[in-house]
Design an enzyme around this catalytic site. Structure first.
Site, PDB file in Angstrom:
ATOM      1  N   ARG A 120       0.831  -1.206   0.000  1.00 38.82           N
ATOM      2  CA  ARG A 120       0.000   0.000   0.000  1.00 38.82           C
ATOM      3  C   ARG A 120       0.861   1.249   0.000  1.00 38.82           C
ATOM      4  O   ARG A 120       0.328   2.347  -0.052  1.00 38.82           O
ATOM      5  CB  ARG A 120      -0.864  -0.002   1.252  1.00 38.82           C
ATOM      6  CG  ARG A 120      -2.371  -0.066   0.989  1.00 38.82           C
ATOM      7  CD  ARG A 120      -3.034  -0.070   2.340  1.00 38.82           C
ATOM      8  NE  ARG A 120      -4.455   0.097   2.309  1.00 38.82           N
ATOM      9  CZ  ARG A 120      -5.337  -0.887   2.318  1.00 38.82           C
ATOM     10  NH1 ARG A 120      -4.938  -2.134   2.293  1.00 38.82           N
ATOM     11  NH2 ARG A 120      -6.630  -0.610   2.361  1.00 38.82           N
TER      12      ARG A 120
ATOM     13  N   ARG B 108      -9.759   6.932   3.891  1.00 39.84           N
ATOM     14  CA  ARG B 108      -9.066   5.813   3.223  1.00 39.84           C
ATOM     15  C   ARG B 108      -8.768   6.169   1.763  1.00 39.84           C
ATOM     16  O   ARG B 108      -7.719   5.809   1.227  1.00 39.84           O
ATOM     17  CB  ARG B 108      -9.916   4.534   3.327  1.00 39.84           C
ATOM     18  CG  ARG B 108      -9.882   3.965   4.750  1.00 39.84           C
ATOM     19  CD  ARG B 108     -11.055   3.047   5.049  1.00 39.84           C
ATOM     20  NE  ARG B 108     -11.127   1.881   4.222  1.00 39.84           N
ATOM     21  CZ  ARG B 108     -12.241   1.159   4.044  1.00 39.84           C
ATOM     22  NH1 ARG B 108     -13.371   1.503   4.643  1.00 39.84           N
ATOM     23  NH2 ARG B 108     -12.210   0.114   3.263  1.00 39.84           N
TER      24      ARG B 108
HETATM   25  P1  AMP Z   1      -8.665  -3.259   3.489  1.00 40.93           P
HETATM   26  O1  AMP Z   1      -9.486  -4.426   3.932  1.00 40.93           O
HETATM   27  O2  AMP Z   1      -7.607  -3.621   2.485  1.00 40.93           O
HETATM   28  O3  AMP Z   1      -9.506  -2.086   3.051  1.00 40.93           O
HETATM   29  O4  AMP Z   1      -7.863  -2.766   4.791  1.00 40.93           O
HETATM   30  C1  AMP Z   1      -8.543  -2.315   5.944  1.00 40.93           C
HETATM   31  C2  AMP Z   1      -7.596  -1.478   6.801  1.00 40.93           C
HETATM   32  O5  AMP Z   1      -6.496  -2.282   7.249  1.00 40.93           O
HETATM   33  C3  AMP Z   1      -6.941  -0.294   6.069  1.00 40.93           C
HETATM   34  O6  AMP Z   1      -7.777   0.849   6.030  1.00 40.93           O
HETATM   35  C4  AMP Z   1      -5.697  -0.091   6.947  1.00 40.93           C
HETATM   36  O7  AMP Z   1      -6.032   0.540   8.171  1.00 40.93           O
HETATM   37  C5  AMP Z   1      -5.294  -1.522   7.269  1.00 40.93           C
HETATM   38  N1  AMP Z   1      -4.366  -2.096   6.251  1.00 40.93           N
HETATM   39  C6  AMP Z   1      -4.616  -3.167   5.445  1.00 40.93           C
HETATM   40  N2  AMP Z   1      -3.555  -3.423   4.655  1.00 40.93           N
HETATM   41  C7  AMP Z   1      -2.625  -2.501   4.959  1.00 40.93           C
HETATM   42  C8  AMP Z   1      -1.319  -2.226   4.468  1.00 40.93           C
HETATM   43  N3  AMP Z   1      -0.768  -2.971   3.481  1.00 40.93           N
HETATM   44  N4  AMP Z   1      -0.640  -1.179   5.009  1.00 40.93           N
HETATM   45  C9  AMP Z   1      -1.172  -0.423   5.994  1.00 40.93           C
HETATM   46  N5  AMP Z   1      -2.409  -0.616   6.499  1.00 40.93           N
HETATM   47  C10 AMP Z   1      -3.127  -1.652   5.999  1.00 40.93           C
END
Ligand code: AMP
Length: 216
Positions: free
Chosen positions: A88, A172
Site C-alpha cells: 500500500r 481511506r
Molecule cells: P482493506 O481491507 O484492504 O480495506 O484494509 C482495511 C484497513 O487495514 C486499512 O484501512 C488499513 O487501516 C489496514 N491495512 C490493510 N492493509 C494494509 C497495508 N498494506 N498497510 C497499511 N495498512 C493496511
C-alpha cells in the site's frame, strides 16, 4: 502464480481475488482481513492496529511487512498468492521485492482495477458479508436471492465492517491517493502493471483479468 491486485477501497479487489483463488488454486492474502481477524481474536497485533483501522489510517510499514513475510511462507502459498491490500506504500513494495527475491520468487503481474471514484462511497457503505462463509453482498447492487439468507451457505448472520462508514471511507481514499497511487508508476516501470475496468460487471471484470493473466 504471484499477483498483486491494486485499486482504491471498494474497487472490488476482494471479490475478484476470491474468484482467482478458486480458479488458479492460489492463496488469497488480504491484509485487511488478516488484521480484522487479529482484532477479533484480541492478539497483540490486533490490539496495536485496532484504532488505526477504525480511523481508516495506515498500519506502519514494518508491521505489515512482518505480517506478509510470515504469511507467504505458509503451505497454502506454495502454488502462489494474490496480494489484496498489500503493498500500500512504495516502502512496502520495495520490501516485497526484497522478500520475494530472498525466496527466489517474483510477481507475474500487478492488476489495477480502475474505478469511478464517485461510485466508491456508495459501493463501500452498502456492503456486508456473511459471518459463516465470508460471501460478499451489497444493499443495492448484490442482494442475496432470499433476503437475509446467504446464497452460498444459507447463513443468516451478516457483518458490516466498522471502517465502512462515509467519513472513514473518505480518509481511506485520501490515503490511497497519497500513499498507494504512487505504486502505479512503480510497477509500470517494472513492466508489470495491467489495467482492467473495475466498473464493469463482476463477470466481465473476471474475464478481463483472466485475459490479462493468459498474456502474462
Ligand atoms: P482493506 O481491507 O484492504 O480495506 O484494509 C482495511 C484497513 O487495514 C486499512 O484501512 C488499513 O487501516 C489496514 N491495512 C490493510 N492493509 C494494509 C497495508 N498494506 N498497510 C497499511 N495498512 C493496511
Amino acid at each position: 502464480m504471484n499477483l498483486v491486485l491494486l485499486g482504491p477501497p471498494g474497487a472490488g479487489k476482494g471479490t475478484q481475488a476470491e474468484r482467482l483463488q478458486e480458479s488458479l488454486g492460489v492463496a488469497h492474502l488480504s491484509t485487511g482481513a488478516i488484521l480484522r481477524a487479529a482484532v477479533a481474536q484480541g492478539t497483540d497485533l490486533g490490539r496495536q492496529v485496532k484504532d488505526v483501522i477504525e480511523h481508516g489510517d495506515l498500519v506502519p510499514d514494518d508491521m505489515m511487512v512482518a505480517v506478509i513475510s510470515h504469511r507467504i511462507d505458509e503451505t497454502d502459498c506454495a502454488k502462489g498468492f494474490i496480494l489484496d491490500g498489500f503493498p500500500r506504500t512504495v516502502a512496502q513494495a520495495e520490501a516485497l521485492d526484497h522478500l520475494l527475491g530472498e525466496r527466489d520468487l517474483a510477481l507475474d503481474a500487478v492488476i489495477v482495477m480502475a474505478v469511478d471514484e464517485d461510485a466508491l462511497v456508495d459501493r463501500i457503505t452498502g456492503r456486508y458479508t456473511c459471518d459463516d462463509c465470508g460471501a460478499g453482498y451489497h444493499d443495492r447492487n448484490l442482494k442475496p436471492r432470499v433476503e437475509g439468507v446467504c446464497d452460498r451457505c444459507g447463513g443468516c448472520e451478516f457483518t458490516r465492517r466498522a471502517d465502512d462508514n462515509e467519513e472513514t471511507v473518505r480518509d481511506r481514499l485520501t490515503h490511497y491517493h497519497d500513499m498507494t497511487a504512487p505504486l502505479l508508476p512503480y510497477y509500470e516501470g517494472r513492466g508489470l502493471l495491467r489495467k482492467v475496468d473495475g466498473m464493469a460487471e463482476i463477470e466481465n471484470i473476471a474475464e478481463a483479468i483472466a485475459a490479462v493473466l493468459r498474456a502474462a
